[in-house]
Scaffold this active site. Sequence first.
Site, PDB file in Angstrom:
ATOM      1  N   ASP A  36       0.899  -1.060   0.457  1.00 29.59           N
ATOM      2  CA  ASP A  36      -0.120  -0.001  -0.205  1.00 29.59           C
ATOM      3  C   ASP A  36       1.144   0.892  -0.102  1.00 29.59           C
ATOM      4  O   ASP A  36       1.821   1.367   0.428  1.00 29.59           O
ATOM      5  CB  ASP A  36      -0.879  -0.368   0.764  1.00 29.59           C
ATOM      6  CG  ASP A  36      -2.174   1.032   1.656  1.00 29.59           C
ATOM      7  OD1 ASP A  36      -2.118   2.286   0.798  1.00 29.59           O
ATOM      8  OD2 ASP A  36      -3.439   0.246   1.219  1.00 29.59           O
ATOM      9  N   ASP A  62       3.202   1.570  -4.673  1.00 32.69           N
ATOM     10  CA  ASP A  62       2.434   2.395  -5.887  1.00 32.69           C
ATOM     11  C   ASP A  62       2.137   1.812  -6.324  1.00 32.69           C
ATOM     12  O   ASP A  62       3.131   0.807  -7.817  1.00 32.69           O
ATOM     13  CB  ASP A  62       3.290   3.171  -5.651  1.00 32.69           C
ATOM     14  CG  ASP A  62       2.808   3.764  -6.559  1.00 32.69           C
ATOM     15  OD1 ASP A  62       1.357   3.966  -7.461  1.00 32.69           O
ATOM     16  OD2 ASP A  62       2.618   5.532  -6.487  1.00 32.69           O
ATOM     17  N   VAL A  63       0.921   1.246  -7.226  1.00 33.38           N
ATOM     18  CA  VAL A  63       0.521   0.286  -7.659  1.00 33.38           C
ATOM     19  C   VAL A  63       0.956   0.676  -8.839  1.00 33.38           C
ATOM     20  O   VAL A  63       0.850  -0.029 -10.309  1.00 33.38           O
ATOM     21  CB  VAL A  63      -0.698  -0.175  -7.768  1.00 33.38           C
ATOM     22  CG1 VAL A  63      -0.858  -0.622  -6.305  1.00 33.38           C
ATOM     23  CG2 VAL A  63      -1.785   0.830  -7.821  1.00 33.38           C
ATOM     24  N   TYR A 154     -13.885   6.147 -13.689  1.00 31.37           N
ATOM     25  CA  TYR A 154     -14.104   5.201 -12.683  1.00 31.37           C
ATOM     26  C   TYR A 154     -14.203   4.118 -13.638  1.00 31.37           C
ATOM     27  O   TYR A 154     -14.595   2.253 -13.104  1.00 31.37           O
ATOM     28  CB  TYR A 154     -15.170   5.257 -11.393  1.00 31.37           C
ATOM     29  CG  TYR A 154     -14.818   4.107 -10.532  1.00 31.37           C
ATOM     30  CD1 TYR A 154     -13.604   4.313  -9.035  1.00 31.37           C
ATOM     31  CD2 TYR A 154     -16.247   3.332 -10.232  1.00 31.37           C
ATOM     32  CE1 TYR A 154     -13.500   2.940  -8.711  1.00 31.37           C
ATOM     33  CE2 TYR A 154     -16.285   2.279  -9.623  1.00 31.37           C
ATOM     34  CZ  TYR A 154     -14.484   2.509  -8.509  1.00 31.37           C
ATOM     35  OH  TYR A 154     -14.957   1.435  -7.590  1.00 31.37           O
ATOM     36  N   LYS A 158     -12.810   0.573 -13.878  1.00 29.72           N
ATOM     37  CA  LYS A 158     -13.569  -0.779 -13.689  1.00 29.72           C
ATOM     38  C   LYS A 158     -13.784  -2.074 -14.579  1.00 29.72           C
ATOM     39  O   LYS A 158     -14.247  -3.327 -14.573  1.00 29.72           O
ATOM     40  CB  LYS A 158     -14.826  -0.983 -12.494  1.00 29.72           C
ATOM     41  CG  LYS A 158     -14.115  -0.101 -11.268  1.00 29.72           C
ATOM     42  CD  LYS A 158     -13.076  -1.019 -10.679  1.00 29.72           C
ATOM     43  CE  LYS A 158     -13.120   0.450  -9.142  1.00 29.72           C
ATOM     44  NZ  LYS A 158     -11.189  -1.259  -8.596  1.00 29.72           N
ATOM     45  N   THR A 189     -16.771   1.973   3.981  1.00 25.66           N
ATOM     46  CA  THR A 189     -14.837   1.276   4.264  1.00 25.66           C
ATOM     47  C   THR A 189     -14.730   3.046   3.706  1.00 25.66           C
ATOM     48  O   THR A 189     -15.218   4.132   3.747  1.00 25.66           O
ATOM     49  CB  THR A 189     -14.825   1.253   2.457  1.00 25.66           C
ATOM     50  OG1 THR A 189     -14.559   1.824   1.774  1.00 25.66           O
ATOM     51  CG2 THR A 189     -14.539  -0.900   2.062  1.00 25.66           C
ATOM     52  N   THR A 192     -15.228   4.850   1.080  1.00 29.14           N
ATOM     53  CA  THR A 192     -17.281   5.488   1.167  1.00 29.14           C
ATOM     54  C   THR A 192     -17.629   6.884   2.209  1.00 29.14           C
ATOM     55  O   THR A 192     -19.040   6.822   1.869  1.00 29.14           O
ATOM     56  CB  THR A 192     -17.648   4.260   0.571  1.00 29.14           C
ATOM     57  OG1 THR A 192     -17.834   3.372   1.493  1.00 29.14           O
ATOM     58  CG2 THR A 192     -17.145   4.361  -0.706  1.00 29.14           C
TER      59      THR A 192
HETATM   60  P1  NAP Z   1      -9.972   2.081   0.349  1.00 26.84           P
HETATM   61  O1  NAP Z   1     -10.689   1.988   1.621  1.00 26.84           O
HETATM   62  O2  NAP Z   1      -9.310   3.518   0.270  1.00 26.84           O
HETATM   63  O3  NAP Z   1      -8.531   1.400   0.558  1.00 26.84           O
HETATM   64  C1  NAP Z   1      -7.784   1.548  -1.065  1.00 26.84           C
HETATM   65  C2  NAP Z   1      -6.866   0.980  -0.808  1.00 26.84           C
HETATM   66  O4  NAP Z   1      -5.072   1.235  -1.283  1.00 26.84           O
HETATM   67  C3  NAP Z   1      -6.238   2.859   0.740  1.00 26.84           C
HETATM   68  O5  NAP Z   1      -5.618   1.995   1.994  1.00 26.84           O
HETATM   69  C4  NAP Z   1      -5.914   3.396  -0.670  1.00 26.84           C
HETATM   70  O6  NAP Z   1      -4.649   4.802  -0.581  1.00 26.84           O
HETATM   71  C5  NAP Z   1      -4.983   2.589  -1.434  1.00 26.84           C
HETATM   72  N1  NAP Z   1      -4.168   2.372  -2.760  1.00 26.84           N
HETATM   73  C6  NAP Z   1      -4.957   4.104  -3.811  1.00 26.84           C
HETATM   74  N2  NAP Z   1      -3.861   4.216  -4.632  1.00 26.84           N
HETATM   75  C7  NAP Z   1      -3.061   3.240  -4.448  1.00 26.84           C
HETATM   76  C8  NAP Z   1      -2.095   3.090  -4.729  1.00 26.84           C
HETATM   77  N3  NAP Z   1      -1.519   4.119  -6.447  1.00 26.84           N
HETATM   78  N4  NAP Z   1      -0.887   1.953  -4.892  1.00 26.84           N
HETATM   79  C9  NAP Z   1      -0.487   1.588  -3.338  1.00 26.84           C
HETATM   80  N5  NAP Z   1      -1.958   1.269  -2.365  1.00 26.84           N
HETATM   81  C10 NAP Z   1      -3.400   2.087  -3.004  1.00 26.84           C
HETATM   82  O7  NAP Z   1     -11.190   1.987  -0.716  1.00 26.84           O
HETATM   83  P2  NAP Z   1     -12.650  -0.147  -0.570  1.00 26.84           P
HETATM   84  O8  NAP Z   1     -13.234   0.632  -0.128  1.00 26.84           O
HETATM   85  O9  NAP Z   1     -11.792  -0.572   0.708  1.00 26.84           O
HETATM   86  O10 NAP Z   1     -11.602  -0.189  -2.498  1.00 26.84           O
HETATM   87  C11 NAP Z   1     -10.877  -1.196  -2.435  1.00 26.84           C
HETATM   88  C12 NAP Z   1     -11.004  -1.596  -3.822  1.00 26.84           C
HETATM   89  O11 NAP Z   1     -12.808  -2.015  -3.786  1.00 26.84           O
HETATM   90  C13 NAP Z   1     -10.805  -0.953  -4.604  1.00 26.84           C
HETATM   91  O12 NAP Z   1     -10.249  -0.990  -6.111  1.00 26.84           O
HETATM   92  C14 NAP Z   1     -12.459  -0.197  -4.795  1.00 26.84           C
HETATM   93  O13 NAP Z   1     -12.743   0.757  -6.294  1.00 26.84           O
HETATM   94  C15 NAP Z   1     -13.489  -1.097  -4.808  1.00 26.84           C
HETATM   95  N6  NAP Z   1     -14.815  -1.125  -4.389  1.00 26.84           N
HETATM   96  C16 NAP Z   1     -15.229  -0.295  -3.400  1.00 26.84           C
HETATM   97  C17 NAP Z   1     -16.032  -0.490  -3.225  1.00 26.84           C
HETATM   98  C18 NAP Z   1     -16.762   0.792  -2.030  1.00 26.84           C
HETATM   99  O14 NAP Z   1     -17.761   0.922  -2.061  1.00 26.84           O
HETATM  100  N7  NAP Z   1     -16.409   0.495  -0.917  1.00 26.84           N
HETATM  101  C19 NAP Z   1     -17.080  -0.944  -4.501  1.00 26.84           C
HETATM  102  C20 NAP Z   1     -16.843  -1.086  -5.599  1.00 26.84           C
HETATM  103  C21 NAP Z   1     -15.774  -1.530  -5.561  1.00 26.84           C
HETATM  104  P3  NAP Z   1      -5.589   5.805   0.183  1.00 26.84           P
HETATM  105  O15 NAP Z   1      -6.289   6.222   1.264  1.00 26.84           O
HETATM  106  O16 NAP Z   1      -4.517   6.855   0.241  1.00 26.84           O
HETATM  107  O17 NAP Z   1      -6.004   6.122  -1.206  1.00 26.84           O
END
Ligand code: NAP
Length: 249
Positions: A36, A62-63, A154, A158, A189, A192
């Site tokens: 991360d 960093d991905v 987005y 996706k 999360t 959101t």
């Molecule tokens: P989250 O709580 O923000 O966790 C995502 C993690 O990825 C955070 O620690 C974030 O850091 C990190 N990240 C961001 N940019 C990065 C980079 N360049 N390199 C490495 N790490 C990075 O999000 P989440 O809701 O758990 O989401 C996880 C996945 O599920 C994502 O792909 C999201 O699009 C998908 N998803 C989520 C939802 C939802 O409703 N939550 C719905 C559908 C899909 P920062 O906080 O600094 O950005």
Amino acid sequence: MRLEGKIALISGGARGIGAATARLMAREGATVVIGDILQKDGLGTEAEISEAGGEALFVSLDVTSEADWNAAVSVTVTKYGKLDILVNNAGISSRTGVEETTVESWDQVMDINAKGVFLGTKAAIPEMRKAGGGSIINISSIYGIVGSGASSAYHAAKGAVRVFTKAAAIQYAKDGIRVNSVHPGFVDTPMTEAHHGIPSVRQARTSQTPLGRLGVSEDIAPGILYLASDQSSFVTGSELVIDGGMTSS
Ligand code: NAP
């Protein structure tokens, strides 16, 4: 112990869905490498897993950086001997329509959410091939399947992840590497938190979800676990939708 002896690398594993997946996989016997950009949260998740008796390691990742991915895979294999599971989970949200989206914002969302998945997959495949197989789980979204009034980049990112998954599944089935996508619905999360904190948004998203609630990270992690485990050994190129019924209506 559905992942006994397995080594897993999870991008974006510091918090949210990635952290819940890391905790669950560790409980199921996997050694978990958490990649991360958030060092403090990542080290916190690592410590939480270790205190619970699991094996975890945080690596800075960093991905969008191919060098970071190569280093993360290399550290994993050097320390633990192999790589069995990759969860391409890191992502950022974006809620602007087509006309409001700047080129800079489009590029950032595509870089992290789509290119990051490509780079992770590319870095992991040689090691999985050496190990005789593996499982890659790409976290897409319901917004990789359906459109909405609130986003553009987005959806594009996706959707790219969804079909990239199928191409990789076909290309690496011969190596015993399975590649599947997971499509969460509306999940509470850190990503959101602010948006779901707006009462009208929360109400609208809840009413769009037939099961009548928003999801939590622990609703999504068991689906990822299933795809990572040998119980899904005949599953590749598939889409696992975990959305409380949202996309069925
Ligand atoms: P989250 O709580 O923000 O966790 C995502 C993690 O990825 C955070 O620690 C974030 O850091 C990190 N990240 C961001 N940019 C990065 C980079 N360049 N390199 C490495 N790490 C990075 O999000 P989440 O809701 O758990 O989401 C996880 C996945 O599920 C994502 O792909 C999201 O699009 C998908 N998803 C989520 C939802 C939802 O409703 N939550 C719905 C559908 C899909 P920062 O906080 O600094 O950005």
